[in-house]
Design a protein around this motif. Structure first.
Motif, PDB file in Angstrom:
ATOM      1  N   TYR A  73     -12.122  14.240   1.788  1.00 28.49           N
ATOM      2  CA  TYR A  73     -10.666  13.963   1.877  1.00 28.49           C
ATOM      3  C   TYR A  73     -10.401  12.683   2.710  1.00 28.49           C
ATOM      4  O   TYR A  73      -9.252  12.373   2.681  1.00 28.49           O
ATOM      5  CB  TYR A  73     -10.129  15.195   2.611  1.00 28.49           C
ATOM      6  CG  TYR A  73     -10.428  16.888   2.147  1.00 28.49           C
ATOM      7  CD1 TYR A  73     -10.701  16.595   0.722  1.00 28.49           C
ATOM      8  CD2 TYR A  73     -10.683  17.948   2.970  1.00 28.49           C
ATOM      9  CE1 TYR A  73     -10.859  17.868  -0.149  1.00 28.49           C
ATOM     10  CE2 TYR A  73     -10.583  19.214   2.317  1.00 28.49           C
ATOM     11  CZ  TYR A  73     -10.933  19.196   0.877  1.00 28.49           C
ATOM     12  OH  TYR A  73     -11.122  20.443   0.049  1.00 28.49           O
ATOM     13  N   PHE A  78      -6.709  11.756   2.428  1.00 26.90           N
ATOM     14  CA  PHE A  78      -5.685  12.943   2.722  1.00 26.90           C
ATOM     15  C   PHE A  78      -5.681  13.515   4.060  1.00 26.90           C
ATOM     16  O   PHE A  78      -4.644  14.088   4.676  1.00 26.90           O
ATOM     17  CB  PHE A  78      -6.205  14.213   1.619  1.00 26.90           C
ATOM     18  CG  PHE A  78      -6.190  13.789   0.236  1.00 26.90           C
ATOM     19  CD1 PHE A  78      -5.106  13.328  -0.449  1.00 26.90           C
ATOM     20  CD2 PHE A  78      -7.444  13.784  -0.332  1.00 26.90           C
ATOM     21  CE1 PHE A  78      -5.211  12.987  -1.752  1.00 26.90           C
ATOM     22  CE2 PHE A  78      -7.493  13.563  -1.750  1.00 26.90           C
ATOM     23  CZ  PHE A  78      -6.469  12.993  -2.383  1.00 26.90           C
ATOM     24  N   VAL A  79      -7.013  13.274   4.644  1.00 28.94           N
ATOM     25  CA  VAL A  79      -7.090  13.196   6.034  1.00 28.94           C
ATOM     26  C   VAL A  79      -7.584  12.186   6.821  1.00 28.94           C
ATOM     27  O   VAL A  79      -8.392  11.266   6.273  1.00 28.94           O
ATOM     28  CB  VAL A  79      -8.363  14.390   6.389  1.00 28.94           C
ATOM     29  CG1 VAL A  79      -8.757  14.617   7.735  1.00 28.94           C
ATOM     30  CG2 VAL A  79      -8.087  15.779   5.513  1.00 28.94           C
ATOM     31  N   PRO A  96      -3.765   8.426   0.504  1.00 23.44           N
ATOM     32  CA  PRO A  96      -3.991   8.449  -0.936  1.00 23.44           C
ATOM     33  C   PRO A  96      -3.550   7.301  -1.795  1.00 23.44           C
ATOM     34  O   PRO A  96      -2.258   6.963  -1.330  1.00 23.44           O
ATOM     35  CB  PRO A  96      -3.253  10.013  -1.247  1.00 23.44           C
ATOM     36  CG  PRO A  96      -2.720  10.558  -0.205  1.00 23.44           C
ATOM     37  CD  PRO A  96      -2.661   9.549   0.821  1.00 23.44           C
ATOM     38  N   GLY A  97      -4.110   7.510  -2.783  1.00 21.72           N
ATOM     39  CA  GLY A  97      -3.623   6.133  -3.608  1.00 21.72           C
ATOM     40  C   GLY A  97      -4.337   6.206  -5.200  1.00 21.72           C
ATOM     41  O   GLY A  97      -5.282   7.316  -5.283  1.00 21.72           O
ATOM     42  N   PRO A  98      -3.765   6.028  -6.231  1.00 26.99           N
ATOM     43  CA  PRO A  98      -4.062   6.039  -7.525  1.00 26.99           C
ATOM     44  C   PRO A  98      -5.488   5.624  -7.763  1.00 26.99           C
ATOM     45  O   PRO A  98      -6.090   5.564  -8.961  1.00 26.99           O
ATOM     46  CB  PRO A  98      -3.127   5.433  -8.345  1.00 26.99           C
ATOM     47  CG  PRO A  98      -2.151   4.581  -7.503  1.00 26.99           C
ATOM     48  CD  PRO A  98      -2.472   5.132  -6.055  1.00 26.99           C
ATOM     49  N   ARG A 100      -8.059   6.162  -6.131  1.00 27.53           N
ATOM     50  CA  ARG A 100      -9.000   7.261  -5.718  1.00 27.53           C
ATOM     51  C   ARG A 100      -8.629   8.547  -6.323  1.00 27.53           C
ATOM     52  O   ARG A 100      -7.474   9.084  -5.776  1.00 27.53           O
ATOM     53  CB  ARG A 100      -9.236   7.388  -4.358  1.00 27.53           C
ATOM     54  CG  ARG A 100     -10.035   6.201  -3.703  1.00 27.53           C
ATOM     55  CD  ARG A 100      -9.774   6.023  -2.468  1.00 27.53           C
ATOM     56  NE  ARG A 100      -8.532   5.438  -2.158  1.00 27.53           N
ATOM     57  CZ  ARG A 100      -7.328   5.557  -1.436  1.00 27.53           C
ATOM     58  NH1 ARG A 100      -7.873   6.592  -0.430  1.00 27.53           N
ATOM     59  NH2 ARG A 100      -6.459   5.121  -1.432  1.00 27.53           N
ATOM     60  N   PRO A 102      -8.635  12.591  -7.018  1.00 28.98           N
ATOM     61  CA  PRO A 102      -9.377  13.594  -6.678  1.00 28.98           C
ATOM     62  C   PRO A 102      -9.406  14.726  -7.930  1.00 28.98           C
ATOM     63  O   PRO A 102      -8.689  14.878  -8.692  1.00 28.98           O
ATOM     64  CB  PRO A 102      -8.485  14.353  -5.616  1.00 28.98           C
ATOM     65  CG  PRO A 102      -7.289  13.972  -5.772  1.00 28.98           C
ATOM     66  CD  PRO A 102      -7.453  12.531  -6.693  1.00 28.98           C
ATOM     67  N   PHE A 104     -10.300  18.981  -7.681  1.00 25.52           N
ATOM     68  CA  PHE A 104     -10.349  19.986  -6.797  1.00 25.52           C
ATOM     69  C   PHE A 104     -11.194  21.301  -7.475  1.00 25.52           C
ATOM     70  O   PHE A 104     -10.663  21.547  -8.272  1.00 25.52           O
ATOM     71  CB  PHE A 104      -9.221  20.412  -5.957  1.00 25.52           C
ATOM     72  CG  PHE A 104      -8.575  19.136  -5.234  1.00 25.52           C
ATOM     73  CD1 PHE A 104      -9.127  18.742  -3.980  1.00 25.52           C
ATOM     74  CD2 PHE A 104      -7.290  18.720  -5.545  1.00 25.52           C
ATOM     75  CE1 PHE A 104      -8.764  17.715  -3.366  1.00 25.52           C
ATOM     76  CE2 PHE A 104      -6.897  17.413  -4.895  1.00 25.52           C
ATOM     77  CZ  PHE A 104      -7.441  17.124  -3.586  1.00 25.52           C
ATOM     78  N   ASP A 181     -14.649  17.533  -5.473  1.00 21.37           N
ATOM     79  CA  ASP A 181     -14.800  18.484  -4.458  1.00 21.37           C
ATOM     80  C   ASP A 181     -15.191  19.917  -4.860  1.00 21.37           C
ATOM     81  O   ASP A 181     -14.369  20.680  -5.424  1.00 21.37           O
ATOM     82  CB  ASP A 181     -13.418  18.515  -3.549  1.00 21.37           C
ATOM     83  CG  ASP A 181     -13.463  19.482  -2.458  1.00 21.37           C
ATOM     84  OD1 ASP A 181     -14.789  19.841  -1.979  1.00 21.37           O
ATOM     85  OD2 ASP A 181     -12.628  19.922  -1.850  1.00 21.37           O
TER      86      ASP A 181
END
Lengths: 281, 261
Positions: A73, A78-79, A96-98, A100, A102, A104, A181
Motif C-alpha cells: 500500500y 494509499f498509505v 496513488p497514480g495510474p 501503479r 493495484p 486487491f 495484494d
C-alpha cells in the motif's frame, strides 16, 4: 553525467547509489507505526529497504501480520510511511497514480458497472475516446478469458471471474507496475491454480513489473523471479531469494523439477525455524 | 401465459384491499354510528371530491408542496450524508445536531415556524423538507460509510480526484442505501404534508379533511383518508419502480421462496 557525484551524496543515499540503473521502485528505510490503542504503538514495518528492477516479478512472502500488504500500500501511495520513503523511477511516491495499478484480494470492482464498464473505467478516466477504450477493453476481457461476459454485472460472476475482471481493469490503463495484494487468496484451490497459470501467461507476454504479496510459498516460487521473505513483529525483510528457474514456466514441468521443489522446501524450512524462535503462538 | 403463482401474486393485494373494505362495511353496519359511514358510502363520496374544482386545486397544491419539499430535501441531504460518511470532521460536526433534531416530531416545530414565516406555502414546505431530510441524510451517511476502501483506492489509482471519487464512486456505491432513505422520506413527506395542513389550516388535502370533520360530513372525511392513502400507495409504487431500475445491479438474482407456502 554531471561531474560531481560527491562522496557525501553517496553516503546519504546508500540504497539508490548502489543499485543498477534499471531499478523502477526503491523502498528506502521505510517504517510504519500503527496506533493500536491510546498508548501502544505497533511497529508494522521496520526500516525496510528494497529495490525492484524493471520487468521483474517480485513476491513478498510472509506470515499474516508481517506488514507485507502495508508495504504494498505504501508503494501504491494509499498509505504514507511513518518514516523513510518509497520512490518510483526516482520520484518520491506521495499518492496513488495510474503508473501503479493495484489488484486487491477483495476484487473491489464497481458493482454498478458491467464487466465492460469496469474495464473501460480507467481508460475513459484517462481521456481515451469511448470507441477506442471499448475496443481495447474487449480485447483485454478476451485475454483474461471472459469473452461473452462483457455485459454481466459483478454480482453475477464467481470469485475467480471477478478477479479476472479486476486484473483486466487494472491492465486497461497500462500501469508500469502491477501491485497485487494476495489476489488469489479468496479463491478455492482449483481456481487459484488456473489464475496463477493465466497470470503467468499474460505476464510472460509483456513482462510488466509485478509486486505480488502472498502467504503461499508455492505460489511465490512458481510465479516469481525474486522472493522477498518477511518476518513479523516487527515486519522485517528476512531474506531475498532469487528464483532461478527457466521461463516460460509450465506448472506440470515445474512441479517435477527438483530445483523448484528445493526452493519450496528451503523457504518453508526457513519459516518453520523463524516460527520456533519467534512468537510463542 | 401467466403461471398460477404469478396470478396469485397479482391477486393478493387486490384480495387484501377487498377484505379490508368488507370488514369495514360490516363493522359500520353493525355499529350503526353516524360518525362511521360504511365503506360504500365513503367510496361514493370520492367522485364528488375529485369532481369538485376547488378540492382538486387544494389537493394539487398539497402535492406541489410535497414535491418541492421532498425535492429540495433530497438534493441537499444526499451530498451532506455522503460527506459525513467520508469525512470524520464533517460527521463530528453534524452528528450531534442531527441527533437533537431527529426525535423531534417535525409538526411540533410548526408553531414556531408559523410565527416566523406565517401559515403559507413556505412554512408547510419547510416542515416537509425537515421531515424528509433526516432519513435521507442518515441513509446516505450509512451508505457512504460502508463503501469499500479498496474500491476508492482503485479509483484513486485511475486518477480520480477526491471530489470525483465522491461523485463517481461513493454516490453510486451508496445508491441502494440512499434510495431506501428516499423511500422512507417519501412516506414521511406525505405524512408531514397532511399534518402541516391540519395545523395551518388554509388549503390542501388535510384542510379538506378537517373542514369536513367540522361540518360533520363523515363520508367525506373517510373518502379523503382513502384518497390520501391511495396517493401514498401510488407514489410509493412509482418510486419503487424507479428505484428497482436504478439499482438493478445490486438486487439479489433469485427470489428465495420462503418455505411456509
Amino acid at each position: 553525467m554531471k561531474v560531481v557525484p560527491s562522496r557525501s551524496s553517496e553516503w546519504v543515499r546508500p540504497v539508490t547509489s548502489q543499485q543498477p540503473a534499471s531499478a523502477i521502485i526503491e523502498i528506502d528505510r521505510v517504517s510504519q507505526v500503527f496506533q493500536t490503542s491510546a498508548r501502544k504503538d505497533h511497529l508494522a514495518l521496520s526500516e525496510i529497504s528494497l529495490t525492484i528492477e524493471e520487468g521483474a516479478f517480485v513476491s513478498i512472502l510472509g506470515p499474516s501480520g508481517c506488514g507485507k500488504s502495508t508495504l504494498l500500500y505504501i508503494v501504491g501511495g494509499f498509505v504514507s510511511p511513518t518514516s523513510g520513503a518509497a520512490r518510483m523511477k526516482g520520484q518520491r511516491i506521495t499518492g496513488p497514480g495510474p503508473d501503479r495499478g493495484p489488484v486487491f484480494q477483495e476484487f473491489a470492482l464497481f458493482p454498478w458497472k458491467t464487466v465492460l464498464g469496469n474495464v473501460m473505467y480507467g481508460p475513459r478516466q484517462q481521456g481515451v475516446r469511448a470507441h477506442e477504450a471499448e475496443t481495447q477493453s474487449r480485447a483485454l476481457i478476451e485475454m483474461v478469458g471472459l469473452r461473452g461476459y462483457e455485459s454481466f454485472y459483478p454480482k453475477e460472476l464467481s470469485g475467480g471471474m471477478k478477479q479476472r475482471v479486476a486484473l483486466a481493469r487494472t491492465l486497461a490503463y497500462h500501469p508500469e507496475v502491477l501491485l497485487m495484494d494476495e489476489p488469489f487468496g479468496a479463491l478455492d484451490a482449483h481456481t487459484r491454480t488456473r489464475l496463477q497459470n493465466d497470470l503467468l501467461n499474460i505476464w510472460e507476454r509483456d513482462r510488466k513489473t509485478v509486486l505480488f504479496v502472498t502467504h503461499s510459498v508455492d505460489e511465490a516460487v512458481f510465479l516469481s523471479d525474486k522472493v522477498v521473505m518477511m518476518s513479523k513483529s516487527p515486519g522485517r525483510i528476512r531474506e531475498v531469494i532469487d528464483i532461478d528457474l527457466q521461463r516460460p514456466r509450465r506448472r506440470n514441468e515445474l512441479l517435477l523439477d527438483p530445483r523448484y521443489q528445493k526452493y519450496v522446501v528451503d523457504i518453508e524450512r526457513m519459516f518453520d525455524e523463524s516460527d520456533e524462535v519467534g512468537s510463542p503462538s | 401465459m401467466i403461471s398460477q403463482a404469478a396470478m396469485a401474486k397479482r391477486a393478493a393485494p387486490v384480495l387484501a384491499c377487498v377484505g379490508l373494505l368488507a370488514i369495514w362495511q360490516f363493522a359500520s353496519l353493525g355499529l350503526e354510528s353516524d360518525s362511521f359511514p360504511t365503506a360504500i358510502e365513503a367510496i361514493r363520496a370520492i367522485p364528488d371530491i375529485l369532481g369538485d374544482k376547488e378540492s382538486l386545486i387544494n389537493i394539487l397544491a398539497s402535492l406541489r408542496r410535497m414535491a418541492i419539499g421532498f425535492g429540495i430535501a433530497v438534493l441537499l441531504s444526499i451530498p451532506l450524508g455522503l460527506l459525513m460518511g467520508r469525512s470524520r470532521a464533517v460527521a463530528a460536526f453534524f452528528n450531534p445536531l442531527l441527533m437533537i433534531i431527529y426525535p423531534v416530531p417535525k409538526a411540533a416545530l410548526m408553531p414556531i415556524i408559523m410565527l416566523w414565516l406565517g401559515v403559507g406555502d413556505i412554512t408547510k414546505t419547510l416542515v416537509i423538507f425537515l421531515g424528509v431530510s433526516l432519513p435521507v441524510i442518515y441513509h446516505s451517511f450509512e451508505g457512504a460509510k460502508a463503501v469499500e476502501e479498496k474500491m476508492l483506492w482503485s479509483g484513486a489509482a485511475m486518477g480520480l480526484s477526491p471530489l470525483q471519487r465522491l461523485v463517481r464512486i461513493v454516490l453510486p456505491a451508496a445508491l441502494p442505501e440512499i434510495l431506501t432513505g428516499c423511500r422512507t422520506g417519501l412516506v414521511l413527506a406525505l405524512i408531514t404534508m397532511i399534518t402541516s395542513e391540519m395545523i395551518a389550516r388554509q388549503s390542501g388535502a388535510g384542510n379538506i379533511l378537517f373542514n369536513a370533520l367540522d361540518m360533520g360530513q363523515y363520508d367525506t372525511v373517510y373518502a379523503m383518508i382513502i384518497i390520501v392513502g391511495a396517493m401514498g400507495i401510488c407514489l410509493d409504487a412509482v418510486f419503487e419502480r424507479v428505484r428497482a431500475r436504478l439499482v438493478r445491479w445490486s438486487e439479489p438474482q433469485f427470489d428465495m421462496p420462503l418455505s411456509f407456502s
